[in-house]
Scaffold this motif. Sequence first.
Motif, PDB file in Angstrom:
ATOM      1  N   ARG A 114       0.738  -1.236   0.009  1.00  0.00           N
ATOM      2  CA  ARG A 114      -0.037   0.148   0.095  1.00  0.00           C
ATOM      3  C   ARG A 114       0.845   1.286   0.162  1.00  0.00           C
ATOM      4  N   TRP A 117       2.474   1.834  -3.374  1.00  0.00           N
ATOM      5  CA  TRP A 117       1.214   2.189  -4.390  1.00  0.00           C
ATOM      6  C   TRP A 117       1.255   3.803  -4.233  1.00  0.00           C
ATOM      7  N   GLU A 118       0.804   4.145  -3.002  1.00  0.00           N
ATOM      8  CA  GLU A 118       0.731   5.642  -2.645  1.00  0.00           C
ATOM      9  C   GLU A 118       2.028   6.479  -3.228  1.00  0.00           C
ATOM     10  N   ARG A 121       1.863   5.942  -7.313  1.00  0.00           N
ATOM     11  CA  ARG A 121       0.639   6.286  -8.173  1.00  0.00           C
ATOM     12  C   ARG A 121       0.559   7.499  -8.844  1.00  0.00           C
ATOM     13  N   TYR A 320       8.643   6.183  -1.319  1.00  0.00           N
ATOM     14  CA  TYR A 320       8.137   5.312  -0.480  1.00  0.00           C
ATOM     15  C   TYR A 320       9.050   4.672   0.569  1.00  0.00           C
ATOM     16  N   LYS A 323       7.530   7.165   3.432  1.00  0.00           N
ATOM     17  CA  LYS A 323       6.380   6.735   4.002  1.00  0.00           C
ATOM     18  C   LYS A 323       6.649   5.486   4.758  1.00  0.00           C
TER      19      LYS A 323
END
Length: 327
Positions: A114, A117-118, A121, A320, A323
Amino acid sequence: MTFTAFRGLAAALATSALALPVAAQSWDMPTPYGDSVFHTQNIMEFVADIEEATDLEITVHSAGSLYAHPEIKDSVRRGLAPMGEVLMSRLANEDPIFAVDSIPFLASSYEEGRALWEASRPMVEEKLAAQGLTLLFAVPWPGQSIYTQEPIESAADLEGASFRAYNAATERLAQLMGAVPTQIETGDIPTAFSTGRVDAMITSPSTGVSSQAWDFTSHYTDTQAWLPKNMVIVNSRALDGLDEATREAIMSAAAEAETRGWEMSAAETAAKMATLEENGMTISDPSETLSGELAEIGETMTAEWLDEAGDEGQQVVDAYEAKMSDM
């Protein structure tokens, strides 16, 4: 006919025309997978939500019945089908950014998937937009894990083993583990194991169940090496041609489909792993030694991907890692 009578007839015809119902707009939506696959089931719910909220009618053509998987993206880009579903990494030959979710051991859990992906994206959306495509949502497959006939404690246990490969990434992974990559398609997995052409493989629990992996392997090491995603895309001109309320309904349904799809994927993972165990397979987490070795392989393959993806790839990896550090 007098002029007054003509005017009366014209007015009556105009009034009756206005009373006629406006025909709903119809779209076709090709998908690569059958109706029993959770991705397709999620898309059916997505379409039902749109149809309930709008006058748009969408026919889902599953299992490649309208366009084969390699043709779907281009059919949407050309407007032959306004909307469709594709495996994101299938577009990697166009741009390495589309392969970011298929780098082994970069993101090895749903939480990490996840976050990746964030982080990726916005750039994926940018790449699609340049081709006249709008991303609606993306949903991952279950993580890829290792199937063997004996337990493995380290990569040394796979040295010299014939290891199933099905693309360039899995071939490189096998090489880095000291195994010998062997190209085997999904439908040939049982025969390849039974005839000794292959000794081990990495694939999802879904494929493990569909191929009845318990007939030719006994151990499942839960590495979740990567979680490849399917994307649902729409032709941007077709989307922009809809009224604002319909566009908003589509985007709202897409957001719900992404949330629901990730939940369905996690449930699929748990269910299929349970089926493997029920059929006698031993399920285990990778040992500390193997985890360390796989992490090193992940770093190597990430570096190789960055060589291809350049500054854009580095931006994604940096986002990434930022995050992940906040988790």
